[in-house]
Design a protein around this motif. Sequence first.
Motif, PDB file in Angstrom:
ATOM      1  N   LEU A  47       0.829  -1.199   0.000  1.00 28.62           N
ATOM      2  CA  LEU A  47       0.000   0.000   0.000  1.00 28.62           C
ATOM      3  C   LEU A  47       0.863   1.247   0.000  1.00 28.62           C
ATOM      4  CD1 LEU A  47      -2.474  -1.084   2.841  1.00 28.62           C
ATOM      5  CD2 LEU A  47      -2.889  -1.238   0.377  1.00 28.62           C
ATOM      6  N   VAL A  48       0.350   2.298  -0.627  1.00 33.94           N
ATOM      7  CA  VAL A  48       0.991   3.608  -0.584  1.00 33.94           C
ATOM      8  C   VAL A  48      -0.001   4.608  -0.001  1.00 33.94           C
ATOM      9  CG1 VAL A  48       1.660   5.564  -2.061  1.00 33.94           C
ATOM     10  CG2 VAL A  48       2.729   3.345  -2.390  1.00 33.94           C
ATOM     11  N   VAL A  49       0.492   5.506   0.823  1.00 30.63           N
ATOM     12  CA  VAL A  49      -0.324   6.609   1.317  1.00 30.63           C
ATOM     13  C   VAL A  49       0.098   7.876   0.582  1.00 30.63           C
ATOM     14  CG1 VAL A  49      -1.046   7.960   3.315  1.00 30.63           C
ATOM     15  CG2 VAL A  49      -0.542   5.525   3.587  1.00 30.63           C
ATOM     16  N   ASP A  50      -0.795   8.374  -0.261  1.00 29.80           N
ATOM     17  CA  ASP A  50      -0.641   9.599  -1.049  1.00 29.80           C
ATOM     18  C   ASP A  50       0.319   9.426  -2.232  1.00 29.80           C
ATOM     19  OD1 ASP A  50      -2.459  11.024   0.484  1.00 29.80           O
ATOM     20  OD2 ASP A  50      -0.929  11.770   1.857  1.00 29.80           O
ATOM     21  N   THR A  51      -0.046  10.088  -3.330  1.00 30.24           N
ATOM     22  CA  THR A  51       0.763  10.055  -4.560  1.00 30.24           C
ATOM     23  C   THR A  51       1.076  11.494  -4.970  1.00 30.24           C
ATOM     24  OG1 THR A  51      -1.230  10.038  -5.960  1.00 30.24           O
ATOM     25  CG2 THR A  51      -0.291   7.908  -5.361  1.00 30.24           C
ATOM     26  N   GLY A  52       2.092  12.066  -4.372  1.00 34.28           N
ATOM     27  CA  GLY A  52       2.462  13.441  -4.676  1.00 34.28           C
ATOM     28  C   GLY A  52       3.189  13.561  -6.007  1.00 34.28           C
ATOM     29  N   PRO A  53       3.690  14.760  -6.318  1.00 32.81           N
ATOM     30  CA  PRO A  53       4.345  15.005  -7.607  1.00 32.81           C
ATOM     31  C   PRO A  53       5.586  14.147  -7.843  1.00 32.81           C
ATOM     32  CG  PRO A  53       3.837  17.077  -6.496  1.00 32.81           C
ATOM     33  CD  PRO A  53       3.596  15.991  -5.504  1.00 32.81           C
ATOM     34  N   ASP A  54       6.164  13.602  -6.774  1.00 35.53           N
ATOM     35  CA  ASP A  54       7.386  12.801  -6.893  1.00 35.53           C
ATOM     36  C   ASP A  54       7.103  11.298  -6.935  1.00 35.53           C
ATOM     37  OD1 ASP A  54       9.046  15.174  -6.588  1.00 35.53           O
ATOM     38  OD2 ASP A  54       8.461  15.137  -4.483  1.00 35.53           O
ATOM     39  N   PHE A  55       5.854  10.919  -7.111  1.00 32.41           N
ATOM     40  CA  PHE A  55       5.462   9.510  -6.994  1.00 32.41           C
ATOM     41  C   PHE A  55       6.288   8.597  -7.906  1.00 32.41           C
ATOM     42  CE2 PHE A  55       2.593   6.017  -8.442  1.00 32.41           C
ATOM     43  CZ  PHE A  55       2.495   5.336  -7.240  1.00 32.41           C
ATOM     44  N   ARG A  56       6.469   8.988  -9.157  1.00 29.63           N
ATOM     45  CA  ARG A  56       7.214   8.132 -10.091  1.00 29.63           C
ATOM     46  C   ARG A  56       8.621   7.838  -9.575  1.00 29.63           C
ATOM     47  NH1 ARG A  56      10.903   9.297 -14.080  1.00 29.63           N
ATOM     48  NH2 ARG A  56      11.187   7.660 -15.663  1.00 29.63           N
ATOM     49  N   MET A  57       9.345   8.885  -9.191  1.00 30.11           N
ATOM     50  CA  MET A  57      10.711   8.693  -8.712  1.00 30.11           C
ATOM     51  C   MET A  57      10.732   7.922  -7.396  1.00 30.11           C
ATOM     52  SD  MET A  57      12.759   9.650 -10.951  1.00 30.11           S
ATOM     53  CE  MET A  57      14.188   9.334  -9.911  1.00 30.11           C
ATOM     54  N   GLN A  58       9.719   8.126  -6.570  1.00 31.52           N
ATOM     55  CA  GLN A  58       9.655   7.386  -5.312  1.00 31.52           C
ATOM     56  C   GLN A  58       9.505   5.891  -5.559  1.00 31.52           C
ATOM     57  OE1 GLN A  58       6.382   9.571  -3.667  1.00 31.52           O
ATOM     58  NE2 GLN A  58       7.686  10.914  -2.446  1.00 31.52           N
ATOM     59  N   THR A  66       4.791  -4.042  -7.095  1.00 32.70           N
ATOM     60  CA  THR A  66       3.361  -4.332  -7.032  1.00 32.70           C
ATOM     61  C   THR A  66       2.708  -3.390  -6.037  1.00 32.70           C
ATOM     62  OG1 THR A  66       3.621  -6.009  -5.297  1.00 32.70           O
ATOM     63  CG2 THR A  66       3.697  -6.763  -7.585  1.00 32.70           C
ATOM     64  N   LEU A  67       1.461  -3.057  -6.317  1.00 38.72           N
ATOM     65  CA  LEU A  67       0.748  -2.120  -5.461  1.00 38.72           C
ATOM     66  C   LEU A  67      -0.718  -2.531  -5.420  1.00 38.72           C
ATOM     67  CD1 LEU A  67       1.291   0.413  -3.789  1.00 38.72           C
ATOM     68  CD2 LEU A  67       0.792   1.797  -5.801  1.00 38.72           C
ATOM     69  N   ASP A  68      -1.215  -2.784  -4.214  1.00 36.86           N
ATOM     70  CA  ASP A  68      -2.584  -3.278  -4.051  1.00 36.86           C
ATOM     71  C   ASP A  68      -3.601  -2.177  -3.783  1.00 36.86           C
ATOM     72  OD1 ASP A  68      -2.083  -6.191  -4.222  1.00 36.86           O
ATOM     73  OD2 ASP A  68      -0.852  -5.811  -2.452  1.00 36.86           O
ATOM     74  N   GLY A  69      -3.134  -0.974  -3.483  1.00 37.52           N
ATOM     75  CA  GLY A  69      -4.073   0.110  -3.236  1.00 37.52           C
ATOM     76  C   GLY A  69      -3.363   1.373  -2.777  1.00 37.52           C
ATOM     77  N   ILE A  70      -4.081   2.482  -2.900  1.00 36.18           N
ATOM     78  CA  ILE A  70      -3.551   3.786  -2.495  1.00 36.18           C
ATOM     79  C   ILE A  70      -4.536   4.423  -1.527  1.00 36.18           C
ATOM     80  CG2 ILE A  70      -2.900   6.091  -3.265  1.00 36.18           C
ATOM     81  CD1 ILE A  70      -2.279   4.762  -6.029  1.00 36.18           C
ATOM     82  N   LEU A  71      -4.026   4.881  -0.394  1.00 36.59           N
ATOM     83  CA  LEU A  71      -4.817   5.602   0.584  1.00 36.59           C
ATOM     84  C   LEU A  71      -4.523   7.090   0.436  1.00 36.59           C
ATOM     85  CD1 LEU A  71      -3.961   3.424   3.722  1.00 36.59           C
ATOM     86  CD2 LEU A  71      -5.854   3.102   2.138  1.00 36.59           C
ATOM     87  N   PHE A  72      -5.565   7.912   0.433  1.00 32.97           N
ATOM     88  CA  PHE A  72      -5.356   9.355   0.352  1.00 32.97           C
ATOM     89  C   PHE A  72      -5.768  10.019   1.665  1.00 32.97           C
ATOM     90  CE2 PHE A  72      -5.438   8.516  -4.246  1.00 32.97           C
ATOM     91  CZ  PHE A  72      -4.307   9.234  -4.613  1.00 32.97           C
ATOM     92  N   THR A  73      -4.854  10.835   2.176  1.00 31.42           N
ATOM     93  CA  THR A  73      -5.134  11.572   3.403  1.00 31.42           C
ATOM     94  C   THR A  73      -6.065  12.752   3.153  1.00 31.42           C
ATOM     95  OG1 THR A  73      -3.135  12.922   3.079  1.00 31.42           O
ATOM     96  CG2 THR A  73      -2.928  10.926   4.440  1.00 31.42           C
ATOM     97  N   HIS A  74      -5.828  13.454   2.024  1.00 34.01           N
ATOM     98  CA  HIS A  74      -6.658  14.608   1.667  1.00 34.01           C
ATOM     99  C   HIS A  74      -6.366  14.989   0.226  1.00 34.01           C
ATOM    100  CE1 HIS A  74      -2.864  16.413   2.864  1.00 34.01           C
ATOM    101  NE2 HIS A  74      -3.242  17.603   2.444  1.00 34.01           N
ATOM    102  N   GLU A  75      -7.013  16.060  -0.235  1.00 33.10           N
ATOM    103  CA  GLU A  75      -7.041  16.355  -1.664  1.00 33.10           C
ATOM    104  C   GLU A  75      -6.005  17.361  -2.150  1.00 33.10           C
ATOM    105  OE1 GLU A  75     -10.821  18.414   0.084  1.00 33.10           O
ATOM    106  OE2 GLU A  75      -9.351  16.894   0.674  1.00 33.10           O
TER     107      GLU A  75
END
Length: 254
Positions: A47-58, A66-75
């Motif tokens: 799981l990942v929490v939040d996908t900011g502008p650096d997501f690709r490099m992260q 592999t990634l089973d889901g993304i949790l978002f804290t806010h918008e």
Amino acid sequence: MKVTFLGTGTSQGVPVIGCDCEVCLSLDFRDKRFRTSIHIEVDGVSLVVDTGPDFRMQMLRSGVKTLDGILFTHEHKDHTAGLDDIRPFNFRQQKDMPIFARKPVIQQIQKEFSYVFSDKKYPGVPQISCVEIDENPFHINGVSIIPIPVYHYKLPVLGFRIGDFSYITDANFIPDESYKLLEGSEILVLNALQKEHHISHFTMDEAIFEAQKIGATRTYFTHISHKLGLHDQVTKELPEGIQLAYDGLELTLS
């Protein structure tokens, strides 16, 4: 459970464009901060929490395949802007990416990434399935997740607790009922933006106060601005049991 800090910086990241302060010019790798995000591996679930502008490099830097889901804290954009880069996971896994967020967050994502949700999709756009959550516990592939309501000035934000790991970013107020959800945490992650007062983030002293009130065995500060100071110097100012997180830091919970 293994937790990897993918990014520990504020909305501008560190170094900040055009800044020549000692933090932005530091050669210490711990002073180089992508926008805030974490990767959690628990019971075979990724799981990942939040996908900011650096997501690709992260994702590239941490080697997540592999990634089973993304949790978002806010918008806010520094937590959502990299969502388009889930496409390689769609291709590898041959399925939609589930995203878990409150209704207003999903609505904002649908607006900002309207091409993803169009009736006539362009070939190759991200494949996303939206799962609306609220303040009630939910599960992802058998992993229990407890939302933790906090406030980012007047904006509702969700932290998350998985087992004895609790994660809160972009907050400056924790409601009484949320303290109960944090009781018994082994590891707490909490935002600590800078030393001076800020309208929507905990300062370092405020974060120390909150950490000691919650009483986790270990606390790590994240969402750190260049204004907080050099990692090496600030570390010496922190009480026992409290540390600054840094990009690439890995934590293991039994």
